[in-house]
Design an enzyme around this catalytic site. Sequence first.
Site, PDB file in Angstrom:
ATOM      1  N   GLY A 118       0.702  -1.182  -0.191  1.00 50.47           N
ATOM      2  CA  GLY A 118      -0.085   0.072   0.032  1.00 50.47           C
ATOM      3  C   GLY A 118       0.714   1.430  -0.085  1.00 50.47           C
ATOM      4  O   GLY A 118       0.283   2.177  -0.221  1.00 50.47           O
TER       5      GLY A 118
ATOM      6  N   HIS B 278     -12.335  27.215   1.750  1.00 48.44           N
ATOM      7  CA  HIS B 278     -13.783  27.330   2.424  1.00 48.44           C
ATOM      8  C   HIS B 278     -13.861  28.421   3.473  1.00 48.44           C
ATOM      9  O   HIS B 278     -14.977  29.084   3.613  1.00 48.44           O
ATOM     10  CB  HIS B 278     -13.806  25.951   3.423  1.00 48.44           C
ATOM     11  CG  HIS B 278     -15.173  25.620   4.109  1.00 48.44           C
ATOM     12  ND1 HIS B 278     -16.169  25.733   3.482  1.00 48.44           N
ATOM     13  CD2 HIS B 278     -15.465  25.860   5.316  1.00 48.44           C
ATOM     14  CE1 HIS B 278     -17.143  25.636   4.200  1.00 48.44           C
ATOM     15  NE2 HIS B 278     -16.769  25.462   5.491  1.00 48.44           N
TER      16      HIS B 278
ATOM     17  N   LYS C  14     -28.683  28.080   7.990  1.00 46.27           N
ATOM     18  CA  LYS C  14     -28.824  26.601   7.903  1.00 46.27           C
ATOM     19  C   LYS C  14     -28.502  26.156   9.619  1.00 46.27           C
ATOM     20  O   LYS C  14     -27.343  26.492   9.894  1.00 46.27           O
ATOM     21  CB  LYS C  14     -27.542  26.342   6.930  1.00 46.27           C
ATOM     22  CG  LYS C  14     -27.628  24.785   6.788  1.00 46.27           C
ATOM     23  CD  LYS C  14     -26.584  24.619   5.575  1.00 46.27           C
ATOM     24  CE  LYS C  14     -25.357  24.375   5.822  1.00 46.27           C
ATOM     25  NZ  LYS C  14     -24.449  23.968   4.753  1.00 46.27           N
TER      26      LYS C  14
ATOM     27  N   ALA D 266     -24.719  17.306  -1.428  1.00 48.67           N
ATOM     28  CA  ALA D 266     -25.632  18.106  -2.271  1.00 48.67           C
ATOM     29  C   ALA D 266     -26.847  18.266  -1.130  1.00 48.67           C
ATOM     30  O   ALA D 266     -27.822  18.926  -1.762  1.00 48.67           O
ATOM     31  CB  ALA D 266     -26.211  17.276  -3.646  1.00 48.67           C
TER      32      ALA D 266
ATOM     33  N   THR E 171     -27.170  20.587   0.883  1.00 55.16           N
ATOM     34  CA  THR E 171     -27.411  21.898   1.281  1.00 55.16           C
ATOM     35  C   THR E 171     -27.937  22.688  -0.076  1.00 55.16           C
ATOM     36  O   THR E 171     -28.973  23.386  -0.069  1.00 55.16           O
ATOM     37  CB  THR E 171     -25.989  22.509   1.227  1.00 55.16           C
ATOM     38  OG1 THR E 171     -25.261  21.923   2.445  1.00 55.16           O
ATOM     39  CG2 THR E 171     -25.924  24.029   1.487  1.00 55.16           C
TER      40      THR E 171
END
Length: 293
Positions: free
Chosen positions: A37, A129, A191, A222, A224
């Site tokens: 890995g 963000h 929200k 999706a 939101t």
Amino acid sequence: MTLKFFSGSSHLSLAQEVCSLLKSPLGQREIKRFPDGETHVKILEDVRGLDVFVLQTLAHDPNSYLMELLIMVDALKRAGAKSMTAIIPYLGYCRQDRKDQPGVAIAAKLIANLLSASGISRLITFDLHADQIEGFFEMPVDHVRCQTVLCQKAKKLMGEKLILVAPDMGSVKIVEKMAQELNAGLAVITKERLSACKVRMGLIGCVDQCEVLIIDDLCSTAGTLAEAARLCKQMGAKKIVAAVTHGLFVGDAIQKIVASPIEHLIVSNTIEQKSFPHFMTSVSIASLIAERM
Ligand code: R5P
């Protein structure tokens, strides 16, 4: 040329697009996975004394892609590169940017530390963000906004009485700026997150008989976007379009959008998409990258 452009394996089509704009071939490298890995990277070009750029987007398999980026940068450093700039169109982990409950990490800060430790000296990234994440990095950050490009594209699909909708309080500032640029009205959705996939919403402002453009930095499940669109429809919106920078579209996100009142979705290519449903338009960020190199 004193610069060289490399790419990890997360978004080769974007890397190739940037290279064709630069009229420079993509740097040769080998990326392998050992049977246990572990990731193995080998640089197959002479990079001594060069300014090197490495593109890697941290979506879909962020842990592997982050490790691959760190190992690639280490290999470039050991091969004698003069400077290394990371181009991370979607900087994963940005939603973990504060200690919002006891016992949790600030993963975004950890990522910033890891990138610095690997030898990266500059970062180019898109629509973070939260703006303050820039401050986590002890290096110059080119925080590129592509919402303007997305909104201009969306505006072509829309008519009069345009209202821009911020889907949460965190996005109000940027959506307000876009509303001024497009000479449009503004509405805000409040929200309350009930769980990872469930939210309760309210609307501040009027969308009755208006065309609505919902703007978000990110679409993951999706939930939101779909709920915001439903609320706007209930409140009388005539047409609903959404514009998002980072299209993660996890699980059944696309089906949720199809089932929602969203007629069209504009999305940038910070993240590679496997498919393009008919209601989705992609806007490339390749030129925004190329002009910063
Ligand atoms: C929230 O703060 C973000 O701006 C997005 O609205 C959110 O992360 C989208 O997530 P989802 O698509 O899962 O609702």
